[in-house]
Design a protein around this motif. Structure first.
Motif, PDB file in Angstrom:
ATOM      1  N   ALA A 218       2.244   0.397  -1.081  1.00 12.03           N
ATOM      2  CA  ALA A 218       2.381  -0.229  -1.226  1.00 12.03           C
ATOM      3  C   ALA A 218       1.636  -1.339  -1.120  1.00 12.03           C
ATOM      4  CB  ALA A 218       3.802  -0.985  -0.970  1.00 12.03           C
ATOM      5  N   LEU A 219       1.216  -1.331   0.452  1.00 12.40           N
ATOM      6  CA  LEU A 219       0.026  -2.422   1.378  1.00 12.40           C
ATOM      7  C   LEU A 219      -1.600  -2.382   0.138  1.00 12.40           C
ATOM      8  CD1 LEU A 219       1.195  -1.170   5.051  1.00 12.40           C
ATOM      9  CD2 LEU A 219       1.234  -3.220   3.629  1.00 12.40           C
ATOM     10  N   LEU A 220      -1.964  -1.450  -0.168  1.00 17.67           N
ATOM     11  CA  LEU A 220      -2.820  -1.623  -1.071  1.00 17.67           C
ATOM     12  C   LEU A 220      -2.897  -2.087  -1.993  1.00 17.67           C
ATOM     13  CD1 LEU A 220      -4.601   2.157  -0.681  1.00 17.67           C
ATOM     14  CD2 LEU A 220      -5.546  -0.150   0.281  1.00 17.67           C
ATOM     15  N   TYR A 272      -8.403  17.672   6.718  1.00 18.63           N
ATOM     16  CA  TYR A 272      -7.639  16.567   6.840  1.00 18.63           C
ATOM     17  C   TYR A 272      -7.857  15.029   6.294  1.00 18.63           C
ATOM     18  CZ  TYR A 272      -8.585  14.991  11.673  1.00 18.63           C
ATOM     19  OH  TYR A 272      -9.174  14.483  12.149  1.00 18.63           O
ATOM     20  N   LEU A 273      -7.628  14.340   5.767  1.00 25.56           N
ATOM     21  CA  LEU A 273      -7.713  13.155   5.188  1.00 25.56           C
ATOM     22  C   LEU A 273      -8.123  12.324   6.371  1.00 25.56           C
ATOM     23  CD1 LEU A 273      -5.997  12.507   1.939  1.00 25.56           C
ATOM     24  CD2 LEU A 273      -8.294  13.338   2.113  1.00 25.56           C
ATOM     25  N   ASP A 274      -9.076  11.555   6.458  1.00 23.34           N
ATOM     26  CA  ASP A 274      -9.583  10.447   7.445  1.00 23.34           C
ATOM     27  C   ASP A 274      -8.720   8.911   6.922  1.00 23.34           C
ATOM     28  OD1 ASP A 274     -10.883   7.139   8.357  1.00 23.34           O
ATOM     29  OD2 ASP A 274     -11.844   9.274   9.809  1.00 23.34           O
ATOM     30  N   THR A 275      -8.558   7.887   6.845  1.00 25.90           N
ATOM     31  CA  THR A 275      -7.429   6.618   6.594  1.00 25.90           C
ATOM     32  C   THR A 275      -7.962   5.955   7.884  1.00 25.90           C
ATOM     33  OG1 THR A 275      -5.571   7.202   8.329  1.00 25.90           O
ATOM     34  CG2 THR A 275      -5.690   8.503   5.883  1.00 25.90           C
ATOM     35  N   THR A 276      -8.722   5.541   8.625  1.00 23.61           N
ATOM     36  CA  THR A 276      -9.871   4.066   8.811  1.00 23.61           C
ATOM     37  C   THR A 276      -9.907   3.739   7.821  1.00 23.61           C
ATOM     38  OG1 THR A 276     -10.764   6.303   9.920  1.00 23.61           O
ATOM     39  CG2 THR A 276     -11.909   3.825  10.135  1.00 23.61           C
ATOM     40  N   ARG A 277     -10.208   3.587   5.849  1.00 27.83           N
ATOM     41  CA  ARG A 277     -10.526   2.350   5.604  1.00 27.83           C
ATOM     42  C   ARG A 277      -9.285   1.781   4.740  1.00 27.83           C
ATOM     43  NH1 ARG A 277     -13.816   3.840   0.028  1.00 27.83           N
ATOM     44  NH2 ARG A 277     -15.458   3.590   1.141  1.00 27.83           N
ATOM     45  N   THR A 282      -5.450  -2.801   5.234  1.00 24.99           N
ATOM     46  CA  THR A 282      -4.029  -3.078   5.388  1.00 24.99           C
ATOM     47  C   THR A 282      -3.553  -2.843   6.354  1.00 24.99           C
ATOM     48  OG1 THR A 282      -3.513  -0.657   4.827  1.00 24.99           O
ATOM     49  CG2 THR A 282      -4.133  -2.258   3.058  1.00 24.99           C
ATOM     50  N   GLY A 283      -3.685  -2.533   7.398  1.00 24.35           N
ATOM     51  CA  GLY A 283      -2.772  -2.524   9.138  1.00 24.35           C
ATOM     52  C   GLY A 283      -1.902  -1.112   8.947  1.00 24.35           C
ATOM     53  N   TYR A 284      -2.023  -0.674   7.490  1.00 23.43           N
ATOM     54  CA  TYR A 284      -1.072   0.514   7.671  1.00 23.43           C
ATOM     55  C   TYR A 284      -0.966   1.614   8.567  1.00 23.43           C
ATOM     56  CZ  TYR A 284       0.085   4.896   7.018  1.00 23.43           C
ATOM     57  OH  TYR A 284       0.218   6.635   6.384  1.00 23.43           O
TER      58      TYR A 284
END
Length: 306
Positions: A218-220, A272-277, A282-284
């Protein structure tokens, strides 16, 4: 208004819920699954739609002012792989056709962490080149193909593609006997009072609770600007089977779960996935760690079959 295809499935429903929480109107499509989750009842518009029907898909644009699309609808393969690919490709192309015809702002589409299979670097991040390698499942193969099909189809259209490399998602509405992730069946066995098959304590890897995944998507979709077309969607931190066993034991008096030592494959790291981007644009941040997710899911299952 934002359209979520497959919006009554697990990820779609939690995405719709997060969009509503952000103040947006949402229309969801449903085909095989028609039961509206309690947390969406009365809050979304539900359209019955077979996404492979192009005319019916485009007709949605005559009934709703749709500004963004989140395409999550998909099918489960049977014994005929060509039929599976034909069905899901038709749905994707109709959704892309609608995005271009309606002139929406963003088109978000589900890919998979499986696109990274073959890369040994951990964590997996979006700048890694996707390898050419054998894939373990038809769904992963299709999701990987979705990426260039989407980005090339939208070139020059003014519609921004958002490729969602979605991690291992579980939570309310997941199949409790899921063949794709062993933790829901493991928890289901505990809830039935059965002793589940022991897991290796240090096995694990990518994992994200469904409400967090829905909020990330939703944020994206709603962010004012996005710097990229591809984003990992997950918690950004690895889990171990020990984490899940500890969380279940903490909320279940007298429960003792047997774990096998170490990792089944020997020493090493779990991918595992890096979610830095995702976090930067988005500030997630995930709201649920494993303990909070397990407690919330067990409470949900007390009143819901899945």
């Amino acid at each position: 208004m934002i359209l979520v295809t497959g919006g009554l499935g697990m990820i779609g429903a939690h995405t719709a819920r997060a969009l509503i929480d952000l103040g947006h109107e949402v229309v969801v499509t449903a085909h095989r699954r028609t039961e509206v989750p309690s947390f969406l009842a009365g809050k979304v518009t539900v359209e019955s739609l077979d996404v492979t029907d192009r005319d019916a898909f485009l007709d949605l644009g005559h009934r709703h002012d749709i500004g963004d699309i989140v395409h999550l609808a998909g099918s489960i393969p049977d014994e005929d792989p060509v039929r599976f690919f034909r069905t899901d490709t038709a749905g994707l192309f109709n959704a892309l056709d609608a995005a271009r015809t309606w002139g929406v702002r963003r088109f978000a589409v589900a890919s998979s962490l499986g696109a990274y299979i073959g890369r040994t670097e951990i964590p997996w991040h979006e700048d890694l080149a996707l390898p050419l390698t054998a894939l373990p499942h038809l769904i992963i193969a299709f999701k990987k193909a979705v990426e260039p099909l989407t980005t090339h189809s939208l070139q020059g259209s003014g519609v921004q593609p958002v490729v969602l490399r979605i991690g291992t998602i579980w939570g309310p509405l997941v199949d409790p006997e899921s063949p794709f992730f062993y933790i829901p069946p493991y928890i289901s066995a505990v809830l039935r009072g059965e002793k589940p098959q022991p897991l290796y304590a240090d096995d694990g890897g990518d994992c994200c609770y469904a409400p967090d995944a829905g909020r990330a998507i939703a944020l994206l979709v709603t962010a004012e600007t996005l710097r990229h077309d591809t984003y990992n969607v997950s918690s950004g931190r690895p889990f171990t089977n020990r984490d899940f066993a500890d969380a279940l034991q903490a909320i279940t008096p007298g429960l003792r779960l047997e774990l096998l030592p170490g990792r089944q494959g020997g020493p090493g790291d779990n991918p595992y996935l890096d979610t830095t981007r995702l976090a930067h644009d988005t500030g997630y941040t995930p709201a649920f760690d494993v303990a909070a997710a397990v407690a919330d899911y067990v409470a949900w299952r007390a009143d819901n079959p899945r």
